[in-house]
Each structure stands twice: as structure tokens, then as C-alpha cells.
Write an enzyme that holds these catalytic residues in place. Structure first.
Site, mmCIF file in Angstrom:
data_model
loop_
_atom_site.group_PDB
_atom_site.id
_atom_site.type_symbol
_atom_site.label_atom_id
_atom_site.label_comp_id
_atom_site.label_asym_id
_atom_site.label_seq_id
_atom_site.Cartn_x
_atom_site.Cartn_y
_atom_site.Cartn_z
ATOM 1 N N LYS A 47 0.729 -1.215 -0.021
ATOM 2 C CA LYS A 47 0.114 -0.070 0.003
ATOM 3 C C LYS A 47 0.908 1.250 -0.153
ATOM 4 O O LYS A 47 0.674 2.217 0.984
ATOM 5 C CB LYS A 47 -1.133 0.092 1.278
ATOM 6 C CG LYS A 47 -1.880 -1.023 1.074
ATOM 7 C CD LYS A 47 -3.453 -0.695 1.522
ATOM 8 C CE LYS A 47 -4.454 -1.976 1.374
ATOM 9 N NZ LYS A 47 -3.835 -3.094 2.012
ATOM 10 N N ASP B 254 4.019 7.316 -1.004
ATOM 11 C CA ASP B 254 5.107 8.017 -0.478
ATOM 12 C C ASP B 254 5.333 8.749 -1.928
ATOM 13 O O ASP B 254 5.180 8.672 -2.883
ATOM 14 C CB ASP B 254 6.282 7.032 -0.017
ATOM 15 C CG ASP B 254 6.919 7.664 0.957
ATOM 16 O OD1 ASP B 254 7.390 9.085 0.917
ATOM 17 O OD2 ASP B 254 7.510 6.980 1.849
ATOM 18 N N GLY C 132 -15.833 -12.305 3.433
ATOM 19 C CA GLY C 132 -15.950 -13.169 4.524
ATOM 20 C C GLY C 132 -15.855 -12.401 5.810
ATOM 21 O O GLY C 132 -16.856 -11.879 6.132
ATOM 22 N N LYS D 9 -19.912 -11.479 0.514
ATOM 23 C CA LYS D 9 -19.855 -12.989 0.505
ATOM 24 C C LYS D 9 -19.072 -13.250 -0.838
ATOM 25 O O LYS D 9 -18.799 -12.662 -1.838
ATOM 26 C CB LYS D 9 -21.237 -13.624 -0.091
ATOM 27 C CG LYS D 9 -22.293 -13.307 1.092
ATOM 28 C CD LYS D 9 -23.539 -14.109 0.947
ATOM 29 C CE LYS D 9 -24.245 -14.286 2.463
ATOM 30 N NZ LYS D 9 -24.383 -12.922 2.893
HETATM 31 P P1 XMP Z 1 -9.609 -10.557 5.030
HETATM 32 O O1 XMP Z 1 -8.981 -11.463 6.092
HETATM 33 O O2 XMP Z 1 -10.423 -9.533 5.439
HETATM 34 O O3 XMP Z 1 -8.397 -9.937 4.255
HETATM 35 O O4 XMP Z 1 -10.243 -11.264 3.883
HETATM 36 C C1 XMP Z 1 -8.473 -8.780 3.481
HETATM 37 C C2 XMP Z 1 -7.103 -8.431 2.924
HETATM 38 O O5 XMP Z 1 -7.212 -7.612 1.773
HETATM 39 C C3 XMP Z 1 -6.647 -6.329 2.347
HETATM 40 N N1 XMP Z 1 -7.591 -5.331 2.055
HETATM 41 C C4 XMP Z 1 -7.354 -4.396 1.046
HETATM 42 N N2 XMP Z 1 -6.311 -4.225 0.323
HETATM 43 N N3 XMP Z 1 -7.589 -2.194 -0.433
HETATM 44 C C5 XMP Z 1 -6.613 -3.179 -0.357
HETATM 45 O O6 XMP Z 1 -5.728 -2.617 -1.280
HETATM 46 C C6 XMP Z 1 -8.645 -2.559 0.377
HETATM 47 O O7 XMP Z 1 -9.649 -1.794 0.344
HETATM 48 C C7 XMP Z 1 -8.593 -3.659 1.169
HETATM 49 N N4 XMP Z 1 -9.177 -4.213 2.158
HETATM 50 C C8 XMP Z 1 -8.831 -5.234 2.620
HETATM 51 C C9 XMP Z 1 -6.203 -6.465 3.706
HETATM 52 O O8 XMP Z 1 -4.869 -5.773 3.943
HETATM 53 C C10 XMP Z 1 -6.284 -8.002 3.715
HETATM 54 O O9 XMP Z 1 -4.831 -8.463 3.368
#
Ligand code: XMP
Length: 225
Positions: free
Chosen positions: A67, A70, A177, A182
Site C-alpha cells: 500500500k 510516498d 468473509g 460473500k
Molecule cells: P480478509 O482477511 O479481511 O483480508 O479477507 C483482506 C485482505 O485484503 C486487504 N484489504 C485491502 N487491500 N484495499 C486493499 O488494497 C482494500 O480496500 C482492502 N481491504 C482489505 C487486507 O490488507 C487484507 O490483506
């Protein structure tokens, strides 16, 4: 018949986890998923050794979820430290084009690493600042011309809106999840991949979960669901 998987498994270790737990997961899921996204917890806990060990087990798409947000030289320097082991990195769209994503993209093109830009995030706080700026973030994205975008399965109308613009970028959707969406919600709205973490990695039988999501995805893609 199940085609190519649309699942990207998010690997976010927790303090105290043994690396072997995650390597076993990579090994057992490698042939069943499209790729793996390595989060900062994994990268800080196991370093490049953990990434290298994963690479030895699996040649799928590896995404480093740094992410990045910078100035360009720091983003370029950061990516140069990890680029040998990954196929793509995630950077924030709000960082802007000039002196930011412009030079990062040039560098990534020169080393054949894909850029994925966050357009909108899956948590509610994305609606405070990021989502009201989505049009401006999209202007940046159009200039940068990344390989992919991140847009949330928790707010599928954003995915549909991005898809309806006829953009060629891949759309990767997290939020499935534990965060409430879903399996299938992202693909049904027009995403190309669903990023799924704990729903798979913390399941008693991750292979079973992956197989059932792949089945659901293939039905959606065949228009049967
Ligand atoms: P979970 O365990 O919630 O993990 O399924 C989700 C994963 O996705 C990442 N994540 C994001 N990454 N923009 C992103 O670039 C987002 O909006 C976002 N939402 C969740 C989170 O870091 C984790 O690895």
C-alpha cells in the site's frame, strides 16, 4: 467444469505464527488459486526469506501489499528491495501522479512488475475521504495506466461503476468473509479477482473452502448464479 481460479489469497500472519504454517498453506493452495497477496504482517514477520521460501513452493501471481503512498524515489527504492520475488505491488491512488505514481509506474514497467492501484477500500472509513475523492483518484489512475485496481466487494456498486466505464484494468476486490461480503459478490459486480484472507486462511480446512469458492465463481462466470 472449473476454469482458472479467480481467488487471490491474502496472507496476513499473526504475531507468534510459525512460518511453516503459512508455507504449508501456500504449498497446499498453490494449484487451486490464482495467486497470493503478502501483507505487511507477513513481510515484517518473515522478511524476504519468507517470501523467497514461498516462491520456491509456488509460481503463481505473488502480490506485495505494501500500500505504497510516498514520494517516487522512496517507492522505487522500496520496490527494488522486493521485486525479485513478486509479480505485482499495490500502491495507493491518492498519492497522485506527478512525482508519485508516474515514476513508480515507469520503474515497474522497466522491471516487468505489475502495478495495482487502490481506488477504494473495503472498510467503512473509506467513505470518509477516499470515496468522495474517487473521481479524482480515477483521473490519476487513467494517467498511470496500471495493470489493476482494488475496489471493495463490501460496496459492489463501486465495482459496477468502475466496470461500466469500460476500463481495461483488472479489478481485484477484497472484503469477502470476515469483512461482510460473500464469496462471489465481487465477481458478480464485475471484478476479475476476489482477494480473500481469513475466511480461507483461518478455516479448519482451507482447501475445502477454496474448492467451494472456485465452484461458486465458475457458476457466476458461466452465468448460472
Ligand atoms: P480478509 O482477511 O479481511 O483480508 O479477507 C483482506 C485482505 O485484503 C486487504 N484489504 C485491502 N487491500 N484495499 C486493499 O488494497 C482494500 O480496500 C482492502 N481491504 C482489505 C487486507 O490488507 C487484507 O490483506
Amino acid at each position: 467444469m472449473i476454469g482458472v481460479s479467480r481467488i487471490i489469497v491474502a496472507l496476513d500472519s499473526e504475531r507468534g505464527d510459525k512460518l511453516s504454517l503459512w508455507l504449508n498453506l501456500v504449498d497446499s493452495l498453490c494449484g487451486r488459486v490464482a495467486g497470493f497477496k503478502f501483507g505487511l504482517p507477513f513481510l515484517l514477520q518473515y522478511g524476504l526469506d519468507g517470501l523467497r521460501a514461498s516462491r520456491l513452493l509456488c509460481d503463481n501471481m505473488f502480490i506485495a501489499d505494501l500500500k505504497l503512498a510516498d514520494i517516487a524515489p522512496i517507492m522505487v527504492n522500496t520496490v527494488s528491495l522486493i521485486s525479485d520475488y513478486i509479480d505485482a505491488i499495490i500502491a495507493h491512488g491518492f498519492t497522485g501522479f506527478r512525482g508519485g505514481l508516474d515514476r513508480l509506474k515507469e520503474y515497474l514497467d522497466s522491471i516487468s512488475v505489475k502495478l495495482i492501484v487502490v481506488a477504494s477500500m473495503s472498510h467503512p472509513g473509506s467513505m470518509d475521504v477516499i470515496d468522495p475523492s474517487l473521481d479524482r483518484i480515477m483521473d490519476v489512475i487513467l494517467k498511470v495506466n496500471p495493470w489493476g485496481l482494488v475496489a471493495p466487494a463490501t460496496r459492489p456498486e463501486i465495482i459496477s461503476m468502475l466496470r461500466s466505464r469500460g476500463l481495461k484494468y483488472k479489478i481485484l476486490s477484497p472484503g469477502i468473509g470476515v469483512q461482510g461480503a460473500k464469496p462471489g459478490d465481487g465477481l458478480r459486480s464485475g471484478a476479475d479477482y476476489e482477494i480473500i484472507g481469513r475466511f480461507i486462511t483461518r478455516a479448519p480446512n482451507p482447501i475445502e473452502v477454496v474448492d467451494s469458492i472456485n465452484l461458486e465463481h465458475s457458476m457466476i462466470l458461466e452465468g448460472k448464479n
